[in-house]
Design a protein around this motif. Structure first.
Motif, PDB file in Angstrom:
ATOM      1  N   LYS A   1     -13.637   2.628  -2.388  1.00 29.41           N
ATOM      2  CA  LYS A   1     -12.689   1.632  -1.497  1.00 29.41           C
ATOM      3  C   LYS A   1     -11.734   0.814  -2.690  1.00 29.41           C
ATOM      4  O   LYS A   1     -10.477   0.875  -2.909  1.00 29.41           O
ATOM      5  CB  LYS A   1     -13.016   1.618  -0.044  1.00 29.41           C
ATOM      6  CG  LYS A   1     -12.487   2.109   1.558  1.00 29.41           C
ATOM      7  CD  LYS A   1     -13.296   1.479   2.034  1.00 29.41           C
ATOM      8  CE  LYS A   1     -13.847   2.244   2.992  1.00 29.41           C
ATOM      9  NZ  LYS A   1     -14.427   1.439   4.394  1.00 29.41           N
TER      10      LYS A   1
ATOM     11  N   ARG B   1      -4.397   7.166 -14.943  1.00 31.97           N
ATOM     12  CA  ARG B   1      -4.183   8.963 -13.601  1.00 31.97           C
ATOM     13  C   ARG B   1      -2.358   9.011 -13.662  1.00 31.97           C
ATOM     14  O   ARG B   1      -2.467  10.816 -14.237  1.00 31.97           O
ATOM     15  CB  ARG B   1      -3.751   8.624 -12.350  1.00 31.97           C
ATOM     16  CG  ARG B   1      -4.382   9.060 -11.232  1.00 31.97           C
ATOM     17  CD  ARG B   1      -4.327   8.503  -9.447  1.00 31.97           C
ATOM     18  NE  ARG B   1      -2.616   8.483  -9.378  1.00 31.97           N
ATOM     19  CZ  ARG B   1      -2.876   6.208  -9.544  1.00 31.97           C
ATOM     20  NH1 ARG B   1      -3.503   5.863  -9.218  1.00 31.97           N
ATOM     21  NH2 ARG B   1      -1.640   6.069  -8.725  1.00 31.97           N
TER      22      ARG B   1
ATOM     23  N   GLY C   1       0.760   5.473  -4.832  1.00 34.73           N
ATOM     24  CA  GLY C   1      -0.923   5.446  -5.119  1.00 34.73           C
ATOM     25  C   GLY C   1      -1.539   5.467  -3.640  1.00 34.73           C
ATOM     26  O   GLY C   1      -1.471   4.115  -3.497  1.00 34.73           O
ATOM     27  N   VAL C   2      -1.954   6.678  -3.854  1.00 36.95           N
ATOM     28  CA  VAL C   2      -2.218   6.884  -2.125  1.00 36.95           C
ATOM     29  C   VAL C   2      -3.765   6.136  -2.235  1.00 36.95           C
ATOM     30  O   VAL C   2      -3.803   6.311  -0.228  1.00 36.95           O
ATOM     31  CB  VAL C   2      -1.946   8.195  -0.776  1.00 36.95           C
ATOM     32  CG1 VAL C   2      -3.266   9.104  -2.239  1.00 36.95           C
ATOM     33  CG2 VAL C   2      -2.001   8.811  -0.608  1.00 36.95           C
ATOM     34  N   HIS C   3      -4.142   6.011  -2.581  1.00 35.72           N
ATOM     35  CA  HIS C   3      -6.013   6.143  -2.464  1.00 35.72           C
ATOM     36  C   HIS C   3      -5.766   4.291  -2.037  1.00 35.72           C
ATOM     37  O   HIS C   3      -7.254   3.869  -1.462  1.00 35.72           O
ATOM     38  CB  HIS C   3      -6.355   6.158  -4.443  1.00 35.72           C
ATOM     39  CG  HIS C   3      -5.868   4.642  -5.289  1.00 35.72           C
ATOM     40  ND1 HIS C   3      -4.905   5.845  -5.457  1.00 35.72           N
ATOM     41  CD2 HIS C   3      -5.804   3.431  -5.825  1.00 35.72           C
ATOM     42  CE1 HIS C   3      -4.428   4.486  -6.562  1.00 35.72           C
ATOM     43  NE2 HIS C   3      -5.178   3.142  -6.663  1.00 35.72           N
ATOM     44  N   ARG C   4      -5.017   3.550  -2.608  1.00 37.85           N
ATOM     45  CA  ARG C   4      -5.244   1.968  -2.101  1.00 37.85           C
ATOM     46  C   ARG C   4      -4.821   2.447  -0.185  1.00 37.85           C
ATOM     47  O   ARG C   4      -5.255   0.844  -0.003  1.00 37.85           O
ATOM     48  CB  ARG C   4      -3.723   0.949  -2.134  1.00 37.85           C
ATOM     49  CG  ARG C   4      -3.627   0.980  -3.941  1.00 37.85           C
ATOM     50  CD  ARG C   4      -2.077   0.334  -4.371  1.00 37.85           C
ATOM     51  NE  ARG C   4      -1.284   0.774  -4.079  1.00 37.85           N
ATOM     52  CZ  ARG C   4      -0.030   1.107  -4.859  1.00 37.85           C
ATOM     53  NH1 ARG C   4       0.304  -0.673  -5.416  1.00 37.85           N
ATOM     54  NH2 ARG C   4       1.205   0.790  -4.780  1.00 37.85           N
TER      55      ARG C   4
ATOM     56  N   VAL D   1       0.547  -1.328  -0.030  1.00 32.52           N
ATOM     57  CA  VAL D   1       0.128  -0.177  -0.103  1.00 32.52           C
ATOM     58  C   VAL D   1       1.067   1.305  -0.101  1.00 32.52           C
ATOM     59  O   VAL D   1       0.088   2.501   0.424  1.00 32.52           O
ATOM     60  CB  VAL D   1      -0.809  -0.338   1.311  1.00 32.52           C
ATOM     61  CG1 VAL D   1      -2.743  -0.843   0.777  1.00 32.52           C
ATOM     62  CG2 VAL D   1      -0.714  -0.193   1.930  1.00 32.52           C
TER      63      VAL D   1
ATOM     64  N   TYR E   1      -7.912  -0.535  -7.618  1.00 32.70           N
ATOM     65  CA  TYR E   1      -6.617  -2.065  -7.826  1.00 32.70           C
ATOM     66  C   TYR E   1      -7.315  -2.744  -7.784  1.00 32.70           C
ATOM     67  O   TYR E   1      -8.450  -3.059  -7.200  1.00 32.70           O
ATOM     68  CB  TYR E   1      -5.323  -1.231  -6.652  1.00 32.70           C
ATOM     69  CG  TYR E   1      -6.273  -1.290  -5.133  1.00 32.70           C
ATOM     70  CD1 TYR E   1      -5.876  -2.385  -4.709  1.00 32.70           C
ATOM     71  CD2 TYR E   1      -6.333   0.279  -4.532  1.00 32.70           C
ATOM     72  CE1 TYR E   1      -6.587  -3.230  -3.106  1.00 32.70           C
ATOM     73  CE2 TYR E   1      -6.972  -0.169  -3.503  1.00 32.70           C
ATOM     74  CZ  TYR E   1      -6.798  -1.596  -3.013  1.00 32.70           C
ATOM     75  OH  TYR E   1      -7.123  -1.357  -1.315  1.00 32.70           O
TER      76      TYR E   1
ATOM     77  N   LEU F   1      -5.383   4.624   1.275  1.00 33.45           N
ATOM     78  CA  LEU F   1      -6.637   5.600   1.893  1.00 33.45           C
ATOM     79  C   LEU F   1      -8.469   3.888   2.217  1.00 33.45           C
ATOM     80  O   LEU F   1      -8.992   4.813   3.228  1.00 33.45           O
ATOM     81  CB  LEU F   1      -7.052   6.801   1.115  1.00 33.45           C
ATOM     82  CG  LEU F   1      -6.238   7.757   1.860  1.00 33.45           C
ATOM     83  CD1 LEU F   1      -6.448   9.336  -0.193  1.00 33.45           C
ATOM     84  CD2 LEU F   1      -5.492   8.616   3.112  1.00 33.45           C
ATOM     85  N   SER F   2      -8.111   4.043   1.110  1.00 34.23           N
ATOM     86  CA  SER F   2      -9.182   2.773   1.217  1.00 34.23           C
ATOM     87  C   SER F   2      -9.068   2.129   2.644  1.00 34.23           C
ATOM     88  O   SER F   2     -10.023   1.137   2.693  1.00 34.23           O
ATOM     89  CB  SER F   2      -9.061   1.809  -0.459  1.00 34.23           C
ATOM     90  OG  SER F   2      -8.405   0.786   0.089  1.00 34.23           O
ATOM     91  N   GLU F   3      -7.715   1.715   2.911  1.00 34.71           N
ATOM     92  CA  GLU F   3      -7.930   0.837   4.672  1.00 34.71           C
ATOM     93  C   GLU F   3      -8.262   1.248   5.457  1.00 34.71           C
ATOM     94  O   GLU F   3      -7.367   0.919   6.600  1.00 34.71           O
ATOM     95  CB  GLU F   3      -7.136   0.179   4.058  1.00 34.71           C
ATOM     96  CG  GLU F   3      -6.887  -0.501   2.721  1.00 34.71           C
ATOM     97  CD  GLU F   3      -7.443  -2.179   3.208  1.00 34.71           C
ATOM     98  OE1 GLU F   3      -8.842  -2.388   4.065  1.00 34.71           O
ATOM     99  OE2 GLU F   3      -7.216  -3.056   2.342  1.00 34.71           O
TER     100      GLU F   3
ATOM    101  N   GLU G   1     -10.403   2.225   7.791  1.00 28.65           N
ATOM    102  CA  GLU G   1     -10.790   1.414   8.891  1.00 28.65           C
ATOM    103  C   GLU G   1      -9.905   0.468   9.431  1.00 28.65           C
ATOM    104  O   GLU G   1      -9.992   0.366  10.707  1.00 28.65           O
ATOM    105  CB  GLU G   1     -12.059   1.018   8.161  1.00 28.65           C
ATOM    106  CG  GLU G   1     -13.362   1.373   9.042  1.00 28.65           C
ATOM    107  CD  GLU G   1     -14.633   0.602   8.505  1.00 28.65           C
ATOM    108  OE1 GLU G   1     -15.371  -0.276   8.751  1.00 28.65           O
ATOM    109  OE2 GLU G   1     -13.957   0.257   6.883  1.00 28.65           O
ATOM    110  N   ARG G   2      -9.242   0.071   8.729  1.00 23.85           N
ATOM    111  CA  ARG G   2      -8.599  -1.564   9.427  1.00 23.85           C
ATOM    112  C   ARG G   2      -7.033  -0.504  10.417  1.00 23.85           C
ATOM    113  O   ARG G   2      -6.946  -1.107  11.718  1.00 23.85           O
ATOM    114  CB  ARG G   2      -8.061  -2.253   8.622  1.00 23.85           C
ATOM    115  CG  ARG G   2      -8.761  -3.617   8.755  1.00 23.85           C
ATOM    116  CD  ARG G   2      -8.341  -4.078   7.172  1.00 23.85           C
ATOM    117  NE  ARG G   2      -7.381  -5.586   7.853  1.00 23.85           N
ATOM    118  CZ  ARG G   2      -6.220  -6.087   6.659  1.00 23.85           C
ATOM    119  NH1 ARG G   2      -6.358  -5.496   5.549  1.00 23.85           N
ATOM    120  NH2 ARG G   2      -5.290  -6.551   6.966  1.00 23.85           N
TER     121      ARG G   2
END
Lengths: 247, 247, 247, 247, 247, 247, 247, 247
Positions: free
Chosen positions: H28, H47, G158-161, G154, H32, G163-165, G167-168
């Protein structure tokens, strides 16, 4: 003490011209004069062809003056490097002929004036900021008895500035190149001539220049046949160039 | 391309002896031969007084062979440094006179045999482990046309071993000193003679030796008037000594 | 706290001569005095044979004075290193016998005067700029109760200056060598004697000297049997020499 | 060549008991034997109290054997460090008494057996991985004629393991501490005793250990009165401890 | 912006309680205030549990004052690190409750006074020179809402000074150790307790201390279970200790 | 001197429109003006699209003034970097339109005013302390004829501050990112856009920041497709961005 | 040995329940078992809450087996790090429950199975090449009795990878981040959560990565409140995380 | 995820076209694909304009194959760098069109064939040993859709080899220069053209080359307007050149 003198001393001793004690005495005390805080190597000019030079940094003005007095008796040219105007003033009171070189902060007293070198030593600098180091080299070469010329601000970013001076490069017997940002200049110079080129990395720069490490590494890795001295060591380059020019 | 040739070319062109296109062509293509992966600088011996040398590390045996072929036509002596026995075997098939120097892993083909240097180059090493580097310097000096002598294992921890050879030190015209553990040797040697001394730090050591950085720094900080080349760079020291010896 | 004292404490406690609380108390509080910003180790002279020394750099004059007061009660000799004349003046008001050593910026108060060492400690320096470090070593050795001699400016670039003093080198029991430009000096000295030689790299230099790293590496890589202390650490060398001289 | 011998030589020469040529000859050739690739310093045991030691790394098996032969004639104990089992086998054919020490890869031939040191040298290691370096120190101390004891795996992360051995620490005359991850061990040891403590940083580690630089720096910065040798230099520490133990 | 807030925002938007533009606006502008030269992260205390702290070095007094004004509105405690007395005076004119901590040059304004941490954070220093760094850690911990105690000058060269305080070490919930000469102290402390120990290397030293690199490497190589922050980073250690103490 | 000019010169010479001497003269002297201590490369704007820039550090005010005079004649925009207010005052007496930029210590004289770049260059900084470097980049870009915008204090520790400005990032044609503590910012920026991002590490920091080495290494190791310039080299980044923006 | 035990021992001794000799004996010998080449600290689990761990690198298979036998008696979980499959096979013959973890080359024998930590430890890695280090951390945490989760690849390019986590990230009690190319990841993670984040720089990379120095410096200079362990030190990070998770 | 998509997503959600859960899900998971050991960023080409590239070093053949499969579905060109022939064979079984580039050990699968760049990217190397790095740059540029030309072995020691190719230098839109021994080449090239020049230091060398640090520093200190990528990072230079060429 060279081989012949050793032989003569042993023979004098064998023929009882000098005593055992005297022989030991001579062996031990001849070559230098002990000022307590410094041991002046009067013998050095004979042995090395270069008078002992006073490295001014880290010595008190008073220490420098005492060493100058001791050396002046030896009739050599006298050179104080990394000094300042205040020291010069102090020395000048006693030795009015002492001259100060403000760019490189050297003091010189000339007691011998002829040029004994075989050819001309050319001192090249890559930029304006290298001039103090280049000038230390020039002042030293000159005082040691070598004719010199200078060529400043010919860095490789505008390589035509250098190419237009190829003729002068080829007229020299030894070339000293002080180079800061572009450690590249000595490589390019060495590629254009068939004489020894000595590189001096200089410490003016910032960031990854690391106070001269960048050009030092560039010069050590050149495949153009350079030899290198310490960062900012104009004196060392001059000493080496002088030895070549007096072969 | 030196100044005289530039002048002559311009005059030929002016007198219509050669066309505009030809002049440009010559200016661009004359000095080297393009093997695609390498550009052989046949002109280098004229310009620098040293034939181009093949740095073997990082080249395939096949590339080296092709460069040797190209250079052989130029009638220069040929030198491959940092090579190995397998490459030597390959070259020897085509050039039976190729000689391998196992200590320093150099290959030489001698097409010119006279010694053109003014004096003798002495190669000194501090210990047994420095011999490969010292030998690279010796082989190169010899091939470039310089008489050489060697003096091995005279490190300063037993300074009497060196002092007993002062006479030989003083007979040389240039001295190359390869020194590993004790970067001190070149300083002591330079203190005993009045000729140029070139230091080569060598990489054999351990711990804070840092693969040659320790002796490199010692040499750069010597106040005895040394010039220094890259760690293990026997070739570079030889090239520099050769230039001095051919002034 | 040595083994015998531990045994005695345990027996006193077992025989109810001291309480559980007392035993814990003694174990914890005996060996030092807490000044809040510093914990004076009065016990150190017994344990180590050297009184605790005040490293002046980074302490306020007031802190130093308080530590001196605390130590003075213990009847040890008192030593403040890396201090300055202003601190000396402050201390001298209260302790008129306090002496300032301007070269190395140390302050000493001598409460014990006899020399207890087995032999003489010789302090050698390579150049004039090394004298402050050499003098820190000399002042510390002297205050710890060792006879000392000094030998300054005998760098290896003129190796005859050193050779003429071999006799003195061999008269010492321990030798400390402070060396800057030429980290070579300790190697050469150690090659001439059969007693322990301790090297102190000094920080005065420029360029690739890297504030003492160059001579440090040279000394660590010597094969002449040296041991080394931190750059400029005259006190550390003295402490180590003192321990050897008091075996 | 020590002072007395120099005096005697000069007198013999003066009294014509030896010729000028002979005197020079002796001065130059006496102290070592030239094997061409190495100069054996037979004189070293007299001058330094330690026989010359063969540093095996970088020498061919054949070179080592030749040096062993040359040294064996001198009746000294013989020590080859940084060698391997194959070299041992080769030597053993000719010198069956040659012993191999597999942990530290040393070869020893003992021709003198008495212990001449004044006390015991204790070799301490911080962990299991330091044992090869500690053992090099132990083998060298022993061969030079010193009684030794060892104390392994007493790193400071469990300081009680060390404290339980204080008695042994205090029984030694010199302590050598090999320490890797925790360069801290020598400091803590030196804080507990009043004898010289020599630190050897060891190179086993990873990441910011930088092959021994981390413990080296820790030891050099200790304020506990240590002296330090090169990374992994068990031999150097032994040599230094031996000199102290033979004062 | 935490997960729940994201969910609520999306739902408000879905239910048309806020417009598309508004949603984008909130997403972009909510969490900080733009002062042009700085973007104040008011949201940080909610997100990180620590108010944004002003790193004073490199900011003008005027910039600092403007940031303090902006933060004061948020009712957080305010902390300026690496500042000086002049800045404090400027701030105090407007915020009389601003307090200056001269040892570590921090300025604090306390708007919340309760201690919210679960236990006590103990700050330990190896020597007197480490106190400024230790105090930065103490001031920060205190302002973030943690009870603190300090234990100064307990370096390992006299390990008994530390052992006598084991009880206090074991009473803490987190320990911060600032250590300079001896990077060893954090290792020894961590070996004595079963709670997290955070090491701060400090930059006061000389020679091979390399401005804190020596203790940094020692700490990173400890096998005692430490975590480390940047050299002199008392604030960073406090921030980390605070997070642990508020779990 | 570009290809076409070389062709024309050769033809003029061939047609005897210019003499041999003249041709050589032109080849050598055209492209710069020799001020003795500096060689002004008036040709540079034609060759590189950027006027020569005066690096103020290490030049005397008088030298700078002379270079400004020489350049002013060439009708280029004039830029002095790393200067100070005193130099500005001196220049302003003669060139009243000279402007001083206090944050980055640059002096500018604008003789051409149009913006010739294809798009906007965005200069981003991670913190307040990076602004001087960012501003050097902005002033240079602007003077070279590029439209610029700035975005300050958007470091990754609060990544939302950056994400809220993605739109502006995507509007730029080239982005320059000056980043100190967090060398991470350029990586994150480069991950969000499809245009070239140039990283400038800045030197403000402490401890292991090593005056900019930490962010330099972070940027060089980014896998996001950055290119990097020297630490604090706002001018270099601007020069590179300008070349891209003028393709 | 903790405070209460010391008290009890002293009282037993006072009441003559144990003899003087016994008391000394216990003080010295209790806490570890001497295998000659290693001293097993059985006491460590009591003192530190973590069983002693066997660092496999640099130990012979036989030494490791002997230590495993000694530790197995203590009923702790057993962990060998930096080992290999061959050692595992050897151990498995005697201890069939021994498990090998091929990615990180660890061997584990689980004798206690409950999870005693307060929360979950999340192990994050920036790329695929970091997984071995991340797994060393995961295996250690697990064996010490902590629940773990992992989140791999992560990196911030690709900072979105990441950000999508979020919560964890926010569900964990402690986060360990192994990061190579981008030392940036731990900073970004620490900016998103209010719990302790521990960074492990990893050594996989090339060029200016310098085997992990680049990410190490990036992490030490983060202003997001990280603490850092040695390069590749998954075990150290796990030990630290475990201590936090067991407060 | 770019700004427009964020807007559309929010609107779809507002209009109840997608549920709250769905919106979160998309936010989320969209960009990817999680292969557990790697997260394939299919979104990257959109991107960044460059497909994600597989850095082969440190990945198992099986991991690489799985990533290739995942990427192949996306119809992008596929590039594996730092791989080997064995991996190529494995991939070729499934993807027969996979091509191996032996010099730079890259594997390519071309699914798109047109050249989309605005101009030609010229890749220059200083010597034969730089060719692998230069070729990595060339292969990457080509696969990303850029026309390329190459110019090898034009180092500055024979500057005429470069000058004869000025025309080609000036025909390019972007130039990449891989340079080892002479970090000087990029400076000289940049001095001759008015387009962006990207320097790649290469790691082949010895001694003070420090595996590419020497040319890296030379390039960073050039005043000719270069930007630099990591040592040997042909891919990074290509990525940057591609972005410029697609503006």
């Amino acid at each position: 003490m060279d081989h012949k003198e050793l032989l003569r001393l042993l023979e004098d001793f064998k023929n009882s011209r000098i005593s055992t004690e005297k022989a030991l005495e001579v062996l031990k005390n001849l070559p230098y004069e002990n000022l307590d805080f410094a041991r002046i190597d009067h013998h050095r000019e004979i042995r090395k062809g270069i008078p002992e030079v006073i490295f001014g940094a880290g010595k008190t003005p008073d220490q420098i003056l005492k060493i100058v007095r001791s050396m002046q008796a030896g009739q050599s040219n006298i050179l104080v490097t990394r000094s300042d105007a205040a020291v010069h003033e102090l020395i000048q009171k006693e030795f009015p002929e002492a001259k100060f070189h403000p760019n490189c902060k050297a003091i010189t007293i000339r007691q011998k004036t002829e040029y004994t070198g075989k050819g001309m030593i050319l001192i090249v600098s890559a930029g304006t900021a290298d001039i103090p180091v280049a000038e230390e080299a020039q002042v030293c070469c000159d005082l040691f008895g070598n004719e010199t010329e200078t060529l400043y601000d010919v860095g490789v970013a505008g390589v035509h500035r250098l190419l237009s001076e190829v003729e002068r490069l080829q007229r020299a017997r030894v070339i000293i190149v002080a180079a800061v940002m572009e450690g590249a200049l000595p490589s390019v110079v060495a590629g254009l001539v068939s004489i020894p080129v000595i590189g001096i990395p200089t410490s003016v720069g910032y960031g990854t220049h690391f106070h001269g490490v960048a050009p030092l590494l560039a010069m050590l890795n050149s495949c153009a046949g350079l030899a290198v001295v310490n960062i900012d060591n104009g004196f060392g380059a001059a000493q080496f160039a002088h030895l070549i020019n007096h072969l």
